[in-house]
Design a protein around this motif. Structure first.
Motif, PDB file in Angstrom:
ATOM      1  N   GLY A 173       0.814  -1.208   0.000  1.00 41.51           N
ATOM      2  CA  GLY A 173       0.000   0.000   0.000  1.00 41.51           C
ATOM      3  C   GLY A 173       0.847   1.257   0.000  1.00 41.51           C
ATOM      4  N   LEU A 174       1.898   1.272   0.818  1.00 46.30           N
ATOM      5  CA  LEU A 174       2.795   2.425   0.851  1.00 46.30           C
ATOM      6  C   LEU A 174       3.523   2.613  -0.479  1.00 46.30           C
ATOM      7  N   PHE A 175       3.922   1.527  -1.115  1.00 42.65           N
ATOM      8  CA  PHE A 175       4.554   1.630  -2.433  1.00 42.65           C
ATOM      9  C   PHE A 175       3.601   2.283  -3.436  1.00 42.65           C
ATOM     10  N   GLY A 176       2.324   1.980  -3.325  1.00 38.50           N
ATOM     11  CA  GLY A 176       1.351   2.591  -4.228  1.00 38.50           C
ATOM     12  C   GLY A 176       1.259   4.096  -4.047  1.00 38.50           C
ATOM     13  N   PHE A 177       1.235   4.560  -2.808  1.00 32.93           N
ATOM     14  CA  PHE A 177       1.194   6.005  -2.553  1.00 32.93           C
ATOM     15  C   PHE A 177       2.451   6.690  -3.098  1.00 32.93           C
ATOM     16  N   LEU A 178       3.600   6.047  -2.947  1.00 36.76           N
ATOM     17  CA  LEU A 178       4.839   6.611  -3.466  1.00 36.76           C
ATOM     18  C   LEU A 178       4.792   6.700  -4.990  1.00 36.76           C
ATOM     19  N   TRP A 179       4.239   5.674  -5.628  1.00 33.86           N
ATOM     20  CA  TRP A 179       4.137   5.681  -7.092  1.00 33.86           C
ATOM     21  C   TRP A 179       3.282   6.862  -7.559  1.00 33.86           C
ATOM     22  N   VAL A 180       2.187   7.132  -6.878  1.00 34.07           N
ATOM     23  CA  VAL A 180       1.301   8.225  -7.285  1.00 34.07           C
ATOM     24  C   VAL A 180       2.045   9.550  -7.266  1.00 34.07           C
ATOM     25  N   LEU A 181       2.856   9.790  -6.248  1.00 31.25           N
ATOM     26  CA  LEU A 181       3.613  11.042  -6.160  1.00 31.25           C
ATOM     27  C   LEU A 181       4.565  11.185  -7.342  1.00 31.25           C
ATOM     28  N   VAL A 182       5.255  10.101  -7.693  1.00 27.36           N
ATOM     29  CA  VAL A 182       6.180  10.151  -8.830  1.00 27.36           C
ATOM     30  C   VAL A 182       5.411  10.353 -10.133  1.00 27.36           C
ATOM     31  N   TRP A 183       4.316   9.652 -10.297  1.00 30.37           N
ATOM     32  CA  TRP A 183       3.511   9.721 -11.521  1.00 30.37           C
ATOM     33  C   TRP A 183       2.995  11.136 -11.779  1.00 30.37           C
ATOM     34  N   LEU A 184       2.461  11.758 -10.766  1.00 29.88           N
ATOM     35  CA  LEU A 184       1.905  13.103 -10.935  1.00 29.88           C
ATOM     36  C   LEU A 184       2.979  14.142 -11.234  1.00 29.88           C
ATOM     37  N   SER A 185       4.185  13.920 -10.760  1.00 26.34           N
ATOM     38  CA  SER A 185       5.257  14.891 -10.979  1.00 26.34           C
ATOM     39  C   SER A 185       6.022  14.667 -12.271  1.00 26.34           C
ATOM     40  N   VAL A 186       5.987  13.477 -12.820  1.00 28.55           N
ATOM     41  CA  VAL A 186       6.801  13.147 -13.995  1.00 28.55           C
ATOM     42  C   VAL A 186       5.971  13.012 -15.264  1.00 28.55           C
ATOM     43  N   ALA A 187       4.832  12.344 -15.185  1.00 31.61           N
ATOM     44  CA  ALA A 187       4.073  12.000 -16.388  1.00 31.61           C
ATOM     45  C   ALA A 187       3.158  13.139 -16.815  1.00 31.61           C
ATOM     46  N   SER A 188       2.762  13.105 -18.071  1.00 29.73           N
ATOM     47  CA  SER A 188       1.750  14.018 -18.614  1.00 29.73           C
ATOM     48  C   SER A 188       0.812  13.216 -19.495  1.00 29.73           C
ATOM     49  N   SER A 189      -0.397  13.703 -19.677  1.00 28.11           N
ATOM     50  CA  SER A 189      -1.407  12.931 -20.388  1.00 28.11           C
ATOM     51  C   SER A 189      -1.119  12.784 -21.872  1.00 28.11           C
ATOM     52  N   SER A 190      -0.329  13.695 -22.441  1.00 24.30           N
ATOM     53  CA  SER A 190       0.019  13.614 -23.863  1.00 24.30           C
ATOM     54  C   SER A 190       1.371  14.288 -24.081  1.00 24.30           C
ATOM     55  N   PRO A 191       2.058  13.979 -25.181  1.00 26.77           N
ATOM     56  CA  PRO A 191       3.409  14.520 -25.400  1.00 26.77           C
ATOM     57  C   PRO A 191       3.458  16.041 -25.444  1.00 26.77           C
ATOM     58  N   ASP A 192       2.448  16.679 -26.021  1.00 23.95           N
ATOM     59  CA  ASP A 192       2.506  18.137 -26.161  1.00 23.95           C
ATOM     60  C   ASP A 192       2.378  18.867 -24.833  1.00 23.95           C
ATOM     61  N   LYS A 193       1.986  18.148 -23.773  1.00 23.36           N
ATOM     62  CA  LYS A 193       1.885  18.763 -22.444  1.00 23.36           C
ATOM     63  C   LYS A 193       3.121  18.503 -21.596  1.00 23.36           C
ATOM     64  N   ASN A 194       4.066  17.757 -22.136  1.00 22.01           N
ATOM     65  CA  ASN A 194       5.259  17.409 -21.363  1.00 22.01           C
ATOM     66  C   ASN A 194       6.325  18.482 -21.546  1.00 22.01           C
ATOM     67  N   SER A 195       6.817  19.032 -20.451  1.00 24.40           N
ATOM     68  CA  SER A 195       7.805  20.112 -20.524  1.00 24.40           C
ATOM     69  C   SER A 195       9.221  19.606 -20.750  1.00 24.40           C
ATOM     70  N   GLN A 196       9.451  18.305 -20.586  1.00 28.79           N
ATOM     71  CA  GLN A 196      10.802  17.754 -20.707  1.00 28.79           C
ATOM     72  C   GLN A 196      11.069  17.110 -22.065  1.00 28.79           C
ATOM     73  N   ILE A 197      10.047  16.915 -22.856  1.00 27.34           N
ATOM     74  CA  ILE A 197      10.217  16.198 -24.120  1.00 27.34           C
ATOM     75  C   ILE A 197      11.039  17.031 -25.090  1.00 27.34           C
ATOM     76  N   SER A 198      11.906  16.370 -25.859  1.00 28.18           N
ATOM     77  CA  SER A 198      12.727  17.063 -26.848  1.00 28.18           C
ATOM     78  C   SER A 198      11.909  17.341 -28.101  1.00 28.18           C
TER      79      SER A 198
END
Length: 525
Positions: free
Chosen positions: A266-291
């Protein structure tokens, strides 16, 4: 064209001291007549060059007036022309493994690994929990099956939410809820039986959005030539999550008690959510890190002219269920998902018992015999995905590729189950079982990817519909196997029935499936 130069102007030209051709030339060998003739000749040539230049100027101006072709900035790529003829080079291995889309697929794989790990913890803990709380076998079965009650309800609703809000947000909510249900299971077991059942139902309902969200994210982040590999990697995480949960839970229980795995996962799941929200984006054009190159590569591969986040208003309504169910490709998907789930859960649930009854292998050894196939499924799943993408890149149609992959995913297990029926030793039976489960992973490059292709705007809800059918088939198959064995006294007849259903489903798929986009809404595809 300019008018002829008058004679007076020509005379003035000859008299001009700035002109190189003047009548008072110091060269005495040229007569006046020769000088005039030479001047006229050069004048005619200059007029021809002038006219020729005038004809070319408009073309040059048109070329100069057109801005050079360039890729639009990240915020908008409407001006990107997929038919302009420009080719985008394929990424190198280093570019691929360090790309933003690989980060997305790695996080998706981790989410599905947690999904399966949280699911199988109860199958390990059910025996000590039953002993600790005095549960009967029938009630232990109810606790186990309560997960499917929630899982049966949520895929369609979750799929519609995915199509509306996107995979990132819905998946984050799903992982948060199922991690909370896992983490609170010890409290619920100590509180009341109803609280425990409620947590199990919540776990199933939350996990029902995982696969639709995964499909939507892969659809937006990967061009068609990479989607099979992306799904293969994610599903490898899904299968390895089962292995990790089954192998790690007993170790954690020995150190932290019966409820240790529930708290840690359960704790691993909460940690995953924090990483997911800070790193991922719903589509490529919304990602600030993409080249810029990766964005161009994805968009060129998908041949899009509008942002992925833009959905026509008519799609932002209740999905057209009647229209979705009126097309044969939809029923091909439903049939394929149902058959895949039937075989998957029958093998997952009953193979340890099969080895115990048929070959007299104790359940501890049977667990190891039946664990190897899932590792093989993870490996062959990626092999099938790479082969599928290679076929498409080499010019084979998407329809043909999906039919080849799904046929292997059904016909292969069907033949292997017949071999399992005829096996004379547990080692031979384990080899046939490993073959059956491994080849079934080719379905991930068949129907599971096909959901994104025939209806990208309804991929989530279509996955939900087919997943609900798959869950019903899993319940019928798992319960039916128990009744069949109880009445017939053997697994062999049920394995033959499952093999026949595999062959029948392969035929239905090959007749009605397609890799082309299907018109569900009355507009041109």
């Amino acid at each position: 064209m300019t008018s002829p130069l008058p004679l007076s102007a020509l005379h003035t030209t000859f008299r001009s001291p700035a002109s190189p051709l003047v009548l008072n030339s110091p060269n005495p060998s040229l007569s006046c007549h020769g000088k005039v003739s030479q001047a006229l000749h050069r004048w005619r040539r200059s007029r021809q060059n002038s006219c020729h230049l005038q004809r070319k100027v408009p073309t040059l101006l048109r070329i100069r007036s057109s801005p050079p072709t360039r890729i639009a900035p990240k915020a908008s790529y409407r001006s990107f022309d997929s038919d302009s003829g420009g080719e985008v080079r394929n990424p190198s291995f280093l570019e691929f493994v360090t790309s933003e889309r690989v980060k997305v697929v790695a996080l998706l794989g981790m989410a599905l690994a947690l999904c399966n790990a949280d699911r199988v913890v109860m199958s390990v803990a059910i025996v000590p929990l039953s002993e600790a709380y005095g549960w009967t076998k029938s009630f232990a079965g109810i606790v186990q099956s309560s997960f499917l009650w929630g899982y049966l309800m949520s895929p369609i609703i979750g799929g519609a939410l995915v199509d509306y809000y996107g995979g990132k947000l819905v998946l984050a909510c799903g992982v948060t809820l199922w991690s909370m249900a896992t983490f609170l299971t010890p409290w619920a077991a100590e509180t009341s039986l109803w609280a425990l059942l409620a947590m199990r139902v919540l776990l199933g309902a939350a996990e029902g959005v995982a696969l639709p969200s995964m499909n939507k994210m892969v659809l937006r982040w990967f061009p068609p030539t990479e989607r099979s590999r992306a799904v293969g990697l994610v599903m490898a995480g899904f299968q390895l999550g089962s292995a990790a949960g089954l192998l790690m839970s007993p170790i954690i229980m020995s150190q932290a008690g019966i409820f240790g795995p529930f708290l840690i996962f359960g704790l691993f799941g909460f940690l995953w959510v924090l990483v997911w929200l800070s790193v991922a984006s719903s589509s490529p054009d919304k990602n600030s890190q993409i080249s810029q190159y990766e964005l161009e590569y994805i968009m060129k591969g998908q041949k899009l002219t509008t942002p992925l986040t833009e959905v026509p208003e008519k799609f932002r309504v209740i999905p057209p269920f009647r229209k979705l169910l009126s097309r044969w490709p939809t029923w091909a998907l439903i049939s394929a998902n149902a058959m895949h789930s039937w075989g998957y859960f029958v093998i997952l649930s009953w193979m340890p018992v099969y080895f115990n009854i048929i070959y007299g292998v104790n359940l501890r050894e049977a667990a190891w015999f039946s664990a190897l196939p899932w590792i093989m499924m993870a490996v062959l799943g990626y092999v099938a995905a790479a082969l599928s993408d290679m076929l498409i890149r080499n010019g084979r149609t998407v329809t043909s590729t999906r039919k080849i992959m799904q046929s292997i995913g059904f016909v292969g297990p069907g033949i292997a189950l017949l071999g399992l029926n005829a096996a004379k030793s547990p080692l031979t039976a384990s080899a046939w079982l490993t073959t059956a489960v491994g080849l079934s992973s080719f379905s991930h490059s068949g129907f599971l990817v096909n959901l994104q292709e025939i209806a990208p705007q309804y991929a989530g809800v279509l996955h939900g519909i087919s997943n609900t059918a798959g869950t019903l088939a899993a319940i019928v198959g798992t319960v039916g196997a128990g009744f069949f064995v109880e009445r017939m006294g053997s697994f062999r007849g049920f394995l033959m029935l499952t093999s026949f259903l595999y062959f029948l489903s392969a035929l239905f798929w090959d007749i009605f499936a397609t890799g082309e986009r299907v018109n569900f809404n009355g507009t041109s595809s």
